[in-house]
Enzyme design. Structure first.
Site, PDB file in Angstrom:
ATOM      1  N   SER A 127       0.831  -1.202   0.000  1.00 52.61           N
ATOM      2  CA  SER A 127       0.000   0.000   0.000  1.00 52.61           C
ATOM      3  C   SER A 127       0.865   1.251   0.000  1.00 52.61           C
ATOM      4  CB  SER A 127      -0.891   0.006   1.249  1.00 52.61           C
ATOM      5  OG  SER A 127      -1.486   1.272   1.461  1.00 52.61           O
ATOM      6  N   TYR A 152      -2.265  -0.174  10.112  1.00 51.72           N
ATOM      7  CA  TYR A 152      -2.475  -0.759   8.787  1.00 51.72           C
ATOM      8  C   TYR A 152      -1.194  -0.662   7.962  1.00 51.72           C
ATOM      9  CZ  TYR A 152      -3.990  -1.117   3.918  1.00 51.72           C
ATOM     10  OH  TYR A 152      -4.086  -1.451   2.594  1.00 51.72           O
TER      11      TYR A 152
END
Length: 335
Positions: A127, A152
């Site tokens: 990501s 995350y």
């Protein structure tokens, strides 16, 4: 080829599965259809994929080691695209354990499955959030990413480190893809595109964080999928020039690669909202708010390595992508 895709009912996973099925690949699709967002949307995506004869639907949790061992043992995939994860930056502030279970334990189970079943290439989703507190733009895969600003992001960096370990120890070719703000038809309801379109149509206010000063490298779903396929077909190899005295984070002496997949053209949030307003035909009621915890003010992808190695650069204009999404949204929800 026989390809295992985790997160096959997801936004990227379902679109990727259709593209691969259409070119003749056999797909083993794993998903647990959890209720992080609307399960009916996931089922609708899965229905599109299940229409193909060469698709096998497998319903398991990736964090279930025994179940994943059995999937690999039974189906013997040649290649794996690992997209399943607990997504969302903000949700990681409320439910951190879900990220360790899915993103760390689940990723380990995939790596172990690849290790013990002679998988030729593992491609997995990282990501743009891994760039964290970095401010040098555009974000380069050759930059240090030691300062994540959400759990995350930390789990995604951990995924890259774990993959490198397996590439080093067991010579498993692994490629990590740092996706930049994916949007388009069949997208996730927790993403800004979906939330803004829904609320504008319904005449409800939209929350505009960072007072609209956000910049995002919005990347259209078809561009993301093309990038995944190109890298999947281009099996990761060692970098013969890699040097431990000046280690390059994006490559290795092992068969390990990292790429950004982004539009390479950041858009300011207010411009993004203007385009949605134009496509919907209605002005948004805006609720301006400060930057949220765990969020970053800007993202911007350097894609030079992707262009050089696989000959591809995302290029869908934001205007085209938004128009396609709004049209899909109106059709799907019968607005």
């Amino acid at each position: 080829m026989k390809i295992l895709i985790t997160g096959a009912a997801g936004f990227i996973g379902s679109t990727l599965a259709i593209r691969l099925l259409e070119r003749g690949d056999e797909i083993i699709g794993i998903d647990n259809l959890n209720d992080y967002y609307d399960v009916n949307l996931k089922k609708a995506r899965l229905a599109r994929v299940s229409a193909y004869e060469k698709f096998t639907d497998v319903r398991v949790n990736i964090e279930d080691k025994a179940a994943m061992d059995e999937v690999f043992k039974q189906h013997k995939p040649e290649r794996v695209v690992h997209l399943a994860a607990q997504a969302g930056v903000r949700y990681s502030l409320e439910n951190p354990h879900a990220y360790i279970d899915a993103n760390i334990q689940g990723h380990l189970n995939i790596l172990e499955g690849c290790r013990h079943n002679n998988v030729q290439h593992l491609v997995y989703a990282s990501s743009s959030s891994v760039y964290g507190a970095n401010t040098k733009m555009p974000f380069s895969i050759h930059d240090n990413i030691d300062h994540p600003v959400s759990l995350y992001a930390a789990t995604k960096k951990a995924n890259e480190l774990m993959a490198h370990t397996y590439s080093h120890l067991f010579q498993i070719p692994t490629t990590g893809l740092r996706f930049f703000t994916v949007y388009g038809p069949w997208g996730r309801p927790d993403m800004s595109m979906f939330l803004f379109t829904k609320n504008i149509i319904e005449g409800k206010p939209i929350d505009v964080f960072n007072h609209g000063k956000h910049q995002r490298d919005f990347t259209y779903i078809d561009d993301i999928v093309e990038g995944v396929i190109r890298t999947l077909d281009n099996v990761a190899t060692p970098n013969s020039k890699w040097n431990g005295d000046a280690p390059d984070p994006a490559t290795s002496a092992s068969p390990y690669r990292i790429y950004n997949i982004g539009n390479n053209q950041p858009t300011q949030l207010m411009r993004y909202i203007e385009i949605i307003e134009k496509c919907v035909g209605k002005e948004a009621i805006k609720n301006y708010l400060p930057l949220q915890a765990g969020d970053v003010p800007a993202t911007y992808a350097d894609v030079d390595d992707l262009v050089r190695d696989v000959g591809y650069k995302p290029a869908t204009p934001i205007e085209t992508g938004v128009e396609n999404f709004v049209r899909w949204y109106k059709e799907f929800y019968k607005v």
